[in-house]
Structure formats: C-alpha cells, structure tokens
Design a protein around this motif. Sequence first.
Motif, short mmCIF file in Angstrom:
data_model
loop_
_atom_site.label_atom_id
_atom_site.label_comp_id
_atom_site.label_asym_id
_atom_site.label_seq_id
_atom_site.Cartn_x
_atom_site.Cartn_y
_atom_site.Cartn_z
N GLY A 181 9.56 -9.55 -10.90
CA GLY A 181 8.94 -8.56 -11.77
C GLY A 181 8.57 -9.05 -13.15
O GLY A 181 8.17 -8.26 -14.00
N ILE A 182 8.67 -10.37 -13.38
CA ILE A 182 8.45 -10.88 -14.73
C ILE A 182 7.02 -10.63 -15.20
O ILE A 182 6.78 -10.29 -16.36
CB ILE A 182 8.82 -12.38 -14.81
CG1 ILE A 182 8.72 -12.88 -16.26
CG2 ILE A 182 7.96 -13.20 -13.88
CD1 ILE A 182 9.64 -12.20 -17.23
N GLU A 183 6.05 -10.79 -14.32
CA GLU A 183 4.66 -10.58 -14.74
C GLU A 183 4.41 -9.13 -15.12
O GLU A 183 3.69 -8.84 -16.08
CB GLU A 183 3.69 -11.04 -13.65
CG GLU A 183 3.82 -12.51 -13.27
CD GLU A 183 3.59 -13.46 -14.43
OE1 GLU A 183 2.91 -13.07 -15.39
OE2 GLU A 183 4.11 -14.59 -14.35
N ALA A 184 4.99 -8.21 -14.35
CA ALA A 184 4.83 -6.79 -14.67
C ALA A 184 5.50 -6.46 -16.00
O ALA A 184 4.97 -5.68 -16.80
CB ALA A 184 5.42 -5.93 -13.55
N PRO A 234 9.75 1.37 -10.74
CA PRO A 234 10.61 0.58 -11.65
C PRO A 234 11.18 -0.66 -11.00
O PRO A 234 11.47 -1.65 -11.68
CB PRO A 234 11.71 1.58 -12.05
CG PRO A 234 11.71 2.61 -10.96
CD PRO A 234 10.29 2.72 -10.51
N ASP A 235 11.34 -0.64 -9.65
CA ASP A 235 11.89 -1.81 -8.96
C ASP A 235 10.97 -3.01 -9.08
O ASP A 235 11.42 -4.16 -9.00
CB ASP A 235 12.12 -1.49 -7.48
CG ASP A 235 10.84 -1.07 -6.76
OD1 ASP A 235 10.38 0.06 -7.02
OD2 ASP A 235 10.31 -1.86 -5.96
N TYR A 273 0.81 -1.22 0.00
CA TYR A 273 0.00 0.00 0.00
C TYR A 273 0.85 1.27 0.00
O TYR A 273 0.30 2.37 -0.11
CB TYR A 273 -0.93 0.00 1.22
CG TYR A 273 -1.86 -1.18 1.20
CD1 TYR A 273 -3.03 -1.17 0.45
CD2 TYR A 273 -1.55 -2.34 1.90
CE1 TYR A 273 -3.86 -2.28 0.40
CE2 TYR A 273 -2.38 -3.46 1.87
CZ TYR A 273 -3.53 -3.41 1.11
OH TYR A 273 -4.35 -4.51 1.05
N GLY A 274 2.16 1.11 0.11
CA GLY A 274 3.06 2.25 0.08
C GLY A 274 4.06 2.11 -1.05
O GLY A 274 3.76 1.52 -2.09
N ASP A 275 5.27 2.58 -0.81
CA ASP A 275 6.27 2.57 -1.89
C ASP A 275 7.53 1.80 -1.51
O ASP A 275 8.58 1.99 -2.11
CB ASP A 275 6.63 4.00 -2.28
CG ASP A 275 7.16 4.82 -1.11
OD1 ASP A 275 7.29 4.26 0.01
OD2 ASP A 275 7.46 6.01 -1.30
N TRP A 276 7.43 0.91 -0.53
CA TRP A 276 8.60 0.12 -0.15
C TRP A 276 8.96 -0.86 -1.27
O TRP A 276 8.08 -1.59 -1.75
CB TRP A 276 8.33 -0.68 1.12
CG TRP A 276 8.52 0.07 2.39
CD1 TRP A 276 8.22 1.38 2.62
CD2 TRP A 276 9.03 -0.45 3.62
NE1 TRP A 276 8.50 1.70 3.92
CE2 TRP A 276 9.00 0.60 4.56
CE3 TRP A 276 9.49 -1.69 4.02
CZ2 TRP A 276 9.44 0.44 5.87
CZ3 TRP A 276 9.91 -1.86 5.32
CH2 TRP A 276 9.89 -0.81 6.24
#
Length: 602
Positions: free
Chosen positions: A392-395, A384-385, A227-230
């Motif tokens: 991150g493959i699905e993204a 971007p992380d 819910y944040g940016d961690w």
Amino acid sequence: MNSSQRWLLGDWTVDPGSNRLLAAEEERLLEPRLMAVLQLLIAAGEGTVSQQALLDGVWPGVVVSEASVYQAVAQLRKALGDTERPYRYIGSVSGKGYRLLQPASADTRAAQAALPPQAPGGATPPRALRALQAWHGLAALAALALLAATVLIAWQAWSPPQAGDAGLLADTPAARAYQEGRWLWSRRDPAQLAAAEQKFRQALQLDPGLTPAYVGLCDVFHFQHLYGDWPLQRTLAHCEPLLREALRRQPELPEAVASFGLLKLSQQDLDAAGSFLDRALAAAPKNANAQMWRGEVDRERGDMEAALRRLKQAAELDPLSGLIKRNLAHALAANGESAASRRQLEEALLLESAYASRPLDEIELLPLTATRARAFLQWAQRFPDRLQGPQGIEARLSLAHVRLALGQPKEAKEALQGLGPEEQQHAYVQLMQAMLLRAEGAHEKAAELLERRANSRPANTSLLYPLLHQWVEMGRKDDAQTLVRQKLPTLADVVSAAPSPHRVRDLLLAVRLMPPTERLRHATLVHRWIQAGAVDAGAELSLLQLIGARQEADSRLRALLAEDRLPSPAEDYFLIEQSPLWSPLPADLLAQLTRVRRSAEP
C-alpha cells in the motif's frame, strides 16, 4: 547429480525433479536456480562450496555478481525455515563459501504424491497462511514508482489453450464448463466473477485433472480484488495453493508458470520472477500478459529501456487490453514521459472504465483536480486495507500528495506515519518527506534529505532536480551550477532544443538558474514551448512567473482553478502559496484556491 534422486535434509525431503521441498505439513516450490544451489551443497557433503563454484555451476556463461549467490542462499534459508541464527541448514564459511550444517541422505522411501489436490473453495490450509505472511514480511519497495499497484493490476494469468492441452481441446463437459467460466470471467463484473468461480469449480468436479481450471480460479479471485472489494490478503491466500497445485500437475503449463512468476514478482524475488516468466515466454512467446509482467521485472531492476520495449511489445500483441495500457502508462510516467503516459491511460479508460483502482491511477497519472482528489479520498475510505503494508505504499504516497496539495501538511504527514526502515528509503517517500519539511519551513533539513536521496542513487540523475530547486531557493545557486556542470551537462542544450514534453524539467531548471535579466531575454523561448503544447500547466505557471509575465500567470491560474484544477507540489516541488515565485499569492487567487480545495473534501 541425479535430478530424479530425492534427499532427506532435516525435516525436509528435497525433490530436485519437481523443484520442491516437502515436509509433513508443508510443501514449497523452488525457483530452478535455488534448487541448483541446494544440489551443489548436497553433493559437497560436509565440504564447502565456494562462491565461484556456485557462480560457475548455477549461472554458467552469465555475468552476475556474488550478490546473486548471497540472495539465493538467503532465499533458500527462507524456504527451509532457517532464518534465525544460529542457522540449522546452511552455514557461511568466512571468505570461502557455504556448506550444509547437517548431512543429507538419499530418500529410499516409496514415491508419494507431493500434495493432495487442493479442494477448490475449501478453507485455506495453515501452510498457505504461513507462506502469505512470509511474502508480506519479505516484500521490498522499489523506486518508481509503483510495484504494488502494478502487481495488483497485472494479475491476469491466462493465455489461449496451448496445442498440447488435449483436455481443453476435447469437447467434454469439463472443458465446456471451463470455457463458460472464462467467458464469465472476461466480463470483469463481481457478480459475473462469482458465476465464473462456480463454472471453474464445476469443471474441476467433472475433471480434477483439468489443470488450467486451477489457474482460472486464481484469476477469478484476483479479479474480485481488482473489480470488487476483496482484500489482497484474501486473494493471495486463495491463489497460492491453486497455482501450487497447477504446477504440481503440469510443471510447464505456460499460464501457470507465468502466474507463478508474477507471484515471485510480488515478493520482489526478481531473479525467480524473471526465470519463470522467461520459461513461460519460451513456451508461449505471444502471451501478451507474460510479456507485460516480464517488463515489470525489468522496470523494478531499473532497466527502463528494456521495460518499455517489452511493455510496448505487449501492447502490440494485445492492442485492446486496457490492463496492458495502464501498465505501460505507469512505465512511461516513471521514465518522465508524462504526456505519453496520460495518452495511454486515457486510451485504457476508453477500453475499460470500471475497475477498483481507477481513482488511484488517475491521481498518479493525470492532472490533479478537485473532482479526482475527492474520488481518491472516497476510495481511500472505502478500501483502507489497500493503504496498508508494503503493497500500500504507493497509495499512501498518493494520499500524502493529495493532502499536501489541499494545503493540509499535518494530514499529509500522518499518511506516512509508521513506515518501516526499508520504506523510509523509498525514493518517493523521501521526496514527499522533503516537500513536507519545505512546507514547514525546514529548508536545511529538506536539502539534506534530498542530497542523501540523490547520493544514494547516483546513476538516477532525475533525483537531482528537486535538490537543485531547493538549493536555488536557499540562495545556493553556485552550488547548483557546479552540480549541473558535473551531472547534467546537457541542461544548457535545452535553450536551443525543439520543444519536448520530455525536457520540460530541464527548461524549468535552466530558466530558474539564469540571472533575472537573462530570463527576460528568453521569454520568446518559453512562449514557444507553451504554444507547442510541450509544457504542462504547473510548469507553465512557474515559467511565466520566472520570465516576469505575472499578469499572464495570474490569468492562467484563475482559468485553471475555474476548471477544477488544483496546483500540485508534484509539478514544481512547491506548494503554490509558499512558492518564492508566487509569494505573496494575490488575495483573490488565494480565496479561489481555498474554495476549490474545500470542494475536494468527500
């Protein structure tokens, strides 16, 4: 073998009683079956333990293959830091089994605390960073869809206090701080999560033995990612030592065991994940989140029937959980039930509309619109992380999909650059690469890739559909018909079946394989399916073209573009302006499509 006896093995102390490996600056928790394998090797001394003996001793009464032994030994070597040849701890004896390469001796030293309490909020120790790096290096990709995104969404490691937790039930300042932290955590807002973190820290300062507070802190850090940016790496680095400490203090605490099972799931260690989650469910069978995660293990193993059964059970246990509904939506989509998947996601969004990965979920599970494409591209720029590494493959696949739908094959190709050998074998990576080859006019290469993809997973007949569409376009209709008779014998039944969203792909393929004159005779059938609401927009456009209803198809496309919809290659494998059914696309429609595509740019 005495389970309370500790052993010295090289740099490690083996503690079977708590399933741990201990070293001067390292401590690793083993899944029980891995410890059982290690105990059998220690008991054999310098002798060899056969694979059959390991199967009989570790998996009694369970039908598993020798691959389970190989995987267990590989995981043990990893835990021991013994991954480079020549091995130092566990050797293979060709055709016979495994043996220890150095002797283990009984540990007669005084018992020591395995690990000092992790100071909540303190600097992450080097061992946690090294363990995190190992997780990332060993994470493997799975077919359907979506493990990394699923694991990120799934980490909600808490269940109501168990009856045996006197520290929770007692009215103490620490227990009150813990409950206040749980309430703040449930708000899911980054500021409220920061306040929850302080409450959990306060609880641990008042009572360092309040074990669930360690799990609560881990939940806070995870929700700061959701819910944040961690970044995920930061979340895992904070969570891992907290869960380890919780299990050191209470090895059978259900919420800690379940959360550790989820950690194993994120590592793609499915045997360990299943074992820990089964333990958690045995202690707390109504833990809806543990049931959900256990369903994800089944999904990663390819057992969709079991996965859907567990996820639906989880939704029944907690019908107001948007989290569970989102995971169920992904599983339904992976099973080809797109309409049901969309309903679940829409219900989930009513329950919980604000979370970090919403643009990604909407791209994957809902019809593609310029508005959703723009929101997703903005999300990808902001995070971007979340497009990096195996998680991150699905993204990245979704980014390639969106870029291709926007008529940008070059940018779509760039989204998939730098993939490793394992990622190259991902079923959806191969499909997207085939779409890109087809968009470039490399039809033969696209067909070869799709054929390799289908042959590598012969049990998954859904992989045949893009290949058959590609063959039909190339004029290989006889080859396609032969493959259909061999692999899809029920395809012919679709013309007499009741309209069903689950069989739309069968209807589309069956009509495409018909001679043109026969297609015309099935126009009534096609319209019946469309009127029943069983056909999504992309398949509807293709079916109308196939039966010769070109004006109706043009009119429908104009209406969709006016509603912000973008034709997606995921709906029919083809870019619409390159589809043999639409070529050439009428000039006014091409101009309208171009305007909608441009509106999708951030």
